[in-house]
Motif scaffolding. Structure first.
Motif, PDB file in Angstrom:
ATOM      1  N   THR A 113       0.831  -1.199   0.000  1.00 20.58           N
ATOM      2  CA  THR A 113       0.000   0.000   0.000  1.00 20.58           C
ATOM      3  C   THR A 113       0.863   1.246   0.000  1.00 20.58           C
ATOM      4  OG1 THR A 113      -1.955   1.029   0.988  1.00 20.58           O
ATOM      5  CG2 THR A 113      -0.285   0.179   2.514  1.00 20.58           C
ATOM      6  N   LYS A 114       0.354   2.267  -0.600  1.00 26.69           N
ATOM      7  CA  LYS A 114       1.039   3.559  -0.671  1.00 26.69           C
ATOM      8  C   LYS A 114       0.088   4.626  -0.159  1.00 26.69           C
ATOM      9  CE  LYS A 114       4.702   1.924  -2.712  1.00 26.69           C
ATOM     10  NZ  LYS A 114       5.916   1.720  -1.947  1.00 26.69           N
ATOM     11  N   LEU A 115       0.660   5.721   0.293  1.00 33.10           N
ATOM     12  CA  LEU A 115      -0.138   6.822   0.794  1.00 33.10           C
ATOM     13  C   LEU A 115      -0.932   7.450  -0.354  1.00 33.10           C
ATOM     14  CD1 LEU A 115      -0.812   8.428   3.328  1.00 33.10           C
ATOM     15  CD2 LEU A 115       1.140   9.907   2.825  1.00 33.10           C
ATOM     16  N   TRP A 116      -2.194   7.698  -0.095  1.00 28.69           N
ATOM     17  CA  TRP A 116      -3.120   8.195  -1.104  1.00 28.69           C
ATOM     18  C   TRP A 116      -2.707   9.554  -1.637  1.00 28.69           C
ATOM     19  CZ3 TRP A 116      -6.365  12.191  -2.291  1.00 28.69           C
ATOM     20  CH2 TRP A 116      -7.401  11.925  -3.189  1.00 28.69           C
ATOM     21  N   ASN A 117      -2.784   9.681  -2.950  1.00 27.34           N
ATOM     22  CA  ASN A 117      -2.737  10.986  -3.603  1.00 27.34           C
ATOM     23  C   ASN A 117      -3.589  10.870  -4.861  1.00 27.34           C
ATOM     24  OD1 ASN A 117      -1.008  10.641  -6.117  1.00 27.34           O
ATOM     25  ND2 ASN A 117       0.444   9.932  -4.560  1.00 27.34           N
ATOM     26  N   GLN A 118      -4.053  11.982  -5.389  1.00 31.75           N
ATOM     27  CA  GLN A 118      -5.009  11.962  -6.495  1.00 31.75           C
ATOM     28  C   GLN A 118      -4.471  11.257  -7.729  1.00 31.75           C
ATOM     29  OE1 GLN A 118      -6.524  15.892  -7.253  1.00 31.75           O
ATOM     30  NE2 GLN A 118      -7.615  15.988  -5.298  1.00 31.75           N
ATOM     31  N   ASP A 119      -3.216  11.521  -8.076  1.00 28.90           N
ATOM     32  CA  ASP A 119      -2.642  10.911  -9.278  1.00 28.90           C
ATOM     33  C   ASP A 119      -2.554   9.392  -9.152  1.00 28.90           C
ATOM     34  OD1 ASP A 119      -2.398  13.409 -10.451  1.00 28.90           O
ATOM     35  OD2 ASP A 119      -0.272  13.622  -9.924  1.00 28.90           O
ATOM     36  N   LEU A 120      -2.076   8.927  -7.997  1.00 25.90           N
ATOM     37  CA  LEU A 120      -1.958   7.482  -7.808  1.00 25.90           C
ATOM     38  C   LEU A 120      -3.331   6.830  -7.750  1.00 25.90           C
ATOM     39  CD1 LEU A 120      -0.277   4.966  -7.463  1.00 25.90           C
ATOM     40  CD2 LEU A 120      -0.044   5.525  -5.025  1.00 25.90           C
ATOM     41  N   ALA A 121      -4.275   7.459  -7.086  1.00 27.13           N
ATOM     42  CA  ALA A 121      -5.637   6.916  -7.027  1.00 27.13           C
ATOM     43  C   ALA A 121      -6.221   6.789  -8.432  1.00 27.13           C
ATOM     44  CB  ALA A 121      -6.519   7.787  -6.144  1.00 27.13           C
ATOM     45  N   ALA A 122      -5.998   7.783  -9.271  1.00 23.36           N
ATOM     46  CA  ALA A 122      -6.479   7.726 -10.655  1.00 23.36           C
ATOM     47  C   ALA A 122      -5.808   6.590 -11.417  1.00 23.36           C
ATOM     48  CB  ALA A 122      -6.234   9.064 -11.353  1.00 23.36           C
ATOM     49  N   ALA A 123      -4.514   6.390 -11.194  1.00 27.10           N
ATOM     50  CA  ALA A 123      -3.791   5.301 -11.863  1.00 27.10           C
ATOM     51  C   ALA A 123      -4.331   3.936 -11.416  1.00 27.10           C
ATOM     52  CB  ALA A 123      -2.293   5.403 -11.582  1.00 27.10           C
ATOM     53  N   VAL A 124      -4.635   3.804 -10.121  1.00 25.58           N
ATOM     54  CA  VAL A 124      -5.196   2.544  -9.613  1.00 25.58           C
ATOM     55  C   VAL A 124      -6.562   2.291 -10.263  1.00 25.58           C
ATOM     56  CG1 VAL A 124      -6.118   1.369  -7.565  1.00 25.58           C
ATOM     57  CG2 VAL A 124      -3.923   2.559  -7.436  1.00 25.58           C
ATOM     58  N   ARG A 125      -7.407   3.312 -10.279  1.00 18.18           N
ATOM     59  CA  ARG A 125      -8.742   3.151 -10.878  1.00 18.18           C
ATOM     60  C   ARG A 125      -8.648   2.798 -12.361  1.00 18.18           C
ATOM     61  NH1 ARG A 125      -9.943   7.070  -7.068  1.00 18.18           N
ATOM     62  NH2 ARG A 125      -9.687   8.895  -8.381  1.00 18.18           N
ATOM     63  N   ALA A 126      -7.634   3.330 -13.056  1.00 13.26           N
ATOM     64  CA  ALA A 126      -7.455   3.057 -14.487  1.00 13.26           C
ATOM     65  C   ALA A 126      -6.693   1.765 -14.735  1.00 13.26           C
ATOM     66  CB  ALA A 126      -6.717   4.222 -15.146  1.00 13.26           C
ATOM     67  N   ASN A 127      -6.286   1.083 -13.650  1.00 14.15           N
ATOM     68  CA  ASN A 127      -5.476  -0.137 -13.765  1.00 14.15           C
ATOM     69  C   ASN A 127      -4.225   0.121 -14.603  1.00 14.15           C
ATOM     70  OD1 ASN A 127      -4.913  -2.796 -13.133  1.00 14.15           O
ATOM     71  ND2 ASN A 127      -5.960  -3.589 -14.933  1.00 14.15           N
ATOM     72  N   ASP A 128      -3.567   1.250 -14.317  1.00 13.94           N
ATOM     73  CA  ASP A 128      -2.403   1.684 -15.078  1.00 13.94           C
ATOM     74  C   ASP A 128      -1.356   2.268 -14.128  1.00 13.94           C
ATOM     75  OD1 ASP A 128      -0.787   2.242 -17.289  1.00 13.94           O
ATOM     76  OD2 ASP A 128      -1.709   4.220 -17.590  1.00 13.94           O
ATOM     77  N   LEU A 129      -0.782   1.395 -13.282  1.00 16.31           N
ATOM     78  CA  LEU A 129       0.192   1.854 -12.299  1.00 16.31           C
ATOM     79  C   LEU A 129       1.499   2.269 -12.967  1.00 16.31           C
ATOM     80  CD1 LEU A 129      -0.092  -0.733  -9.383  1.00 16.31           C
ATOM     81  CD2 LEU A 129      -0.901   1.624  -9.448  1.00 16.31           C
ATOM     82  N   PRO A 130       2.129   3.306 -12.435  1.00 22.03           N
ATOM     83  CA  PRO A 130       3.468   3.666 -12.920  1.00 22.03           C
ATOM     84  C   PRO A 130       4.435   2.494 -12.718  1.00 22.03           C
ATOM     85  CG  PRO A 130       2.539   5.453 -11.625  1.00 22.03           C
ATOM     86  CD  PRO A 130       1.623   4.269 -11.461  1.00 22.03           C
ATOM     87  N   GLU A 131       5.387   2.402 -13.621  1.00 23.76           N
ATOM     88  CA  GLU A 131       6.296   1.260 -13.637  1.00 23.76           C
ATOM     89  C   GLU A 131       7.064   1.067 -12.336  1.00 23.76           C
ATOM     90  OE1 GLU A 131       9.560  -0.798 -16.610  1.00 23.76           O
ATOM     91  OE2 GLU A 131       9.150   1.342 -16.831  1.00 23.76           O
ATOM     92  N   HIS A 132       7.417   2.155 -11.644  1.00 23.86           N
ATOM     93  CA  HIS A 132       8.218   1.993 -10.432  1.00 23.86           C
ATOM     94  C   HIS A 132       7.470   1.188  -9.363  1.00 23.86           C
ATOM     95  CE1 HIS A 132       6.357   6.013  -9.820  1.00 23.86           C
ATOM     96  NE2 HIS A 132       6.226   5.617  -8.580  1.00 23.86           N
ATOM     97  N   TYR A 133       6.147   1.255  -9.329  1.00 26.94           N
ATOM     98  CA  TYR A 133       5.387   0.416  -8.388  1.00 26.94           C
ATOM     99  C   TYR A 133       5.386  -1.041  -8.843  1.00 26.94           C
ATOM    100  CZ  TYR A 133       3.691   4.868  -6.578  1.00 26.94           C
ATOM    101  OH  TYR A 133       3.607   6.129  -6.047  1.00 26.94           O
ATOM    102  N   LEU A 134       5.246  -1.246 -10.139  1.00 26.50           N
ATOM    103  CA  LEU A 134       5.225  -2.619 -10.678  1.00 26.50           C
ATOM    104  C   LEU A 134       6.548  -3.329 -10.431  1.00 26.50           C
ATOM    105  CD1 LEU A 134       3.407  -1.888 -14.054  1.00 26.50           C
ATOM    106  CD2 LEU A 134       2.411  -2.833 -11.953  1.00 26.50           C
ATOM    107  N   VAL A 135       7.649  -2.618 -10.609  1.00 23.89           N
ATOM    108  CA  VAL A 135       8.973  -3.209 -10.395  1.00 23.89           C
ATOM    109  C   VAL A 135       9.139  -3.616  -8.933  1.00 23.89           C
ATOM    110  CG1 VAL A 135      11.453  -2.715 -10.409  1.00 23.89           C
ATOM    111  CG2 VAL A 135      10.038  -2.024 -12.352  1.00 23.89           C
TER     112      VAL A 135
END
Length: 160
Positions: A113-135
């Protein structure tokens, strides 16, 4: 997975991290970290010099830990079982270490889990996480041998 009896943030945890390649460092290793370059990480590993955490950074870490604790019951409901914070090394790759926000008793599910922020929440909802989380999660899956990883971002409130 070999579990170490240390708590995240303690001196023992920092010493263990200093002698391993960690999941949280994996994005820098892969050159996709938004916080640390690969060259900076290599210098830290070579010299043992770890940057000091500022008071502002520590407040963010503390907020993240509080949000994690508040979100644990929600994550457990999603997974369908209890999740335990764990620090572990890989049996097959003993130089790899990961600190898990949660791991199931059967070690088949992990939680990050990561601390909530609008950009990350939008990425989670879009099922499109930034690569650094995936790695980071890929390294956690390698260390744990788990079948899946639940990723969340939260501030610990029901709304987020």
């Amino acid at each position: 997975m070999i579990i170490h009896n240390v708590r995240q943030g303690t001196e023992e945890w920092h010493q263990l991290r200093a002698n391993h390649f960690t999941a949280s460092e994996a994005p820098a290793m892969a050159g996709v970290s938004k916080y640390t370059s690969r060259a900076e990480l290599l210098k830290q590993k070579y010299t043992g010099g770890i940057p000091e955490v500022s008071a502002a950074q520590q407040r963010i870490v503390d907020r993240g830990h509080a949000a994690e604790a508040a979100a644990r019951p929600v994550a457990e409901k999603i997974v369908g079982e209890e999740l335990y914070p764990v620090v572990a090394t890989s049996e097959a790759h003993s130089h790899l270490l990961a600190s898990f926000d949660g791991c199931s008793m059967l070690e088949d599910v992990i939680w990050e889990t990561k601390l909530w922020n609008q950009d990350l929440a939008a990425a989670v909802r879009a099922n499109d996480l930034p690569e650094h989380y995936l790695v980071q999660m890929d390294k956690q899956l390698l260390v744990s041998g788990a079948e899946k990883c639940l990723f969340t971002c939260t501030d610990g409130t029901p709304e987020n």
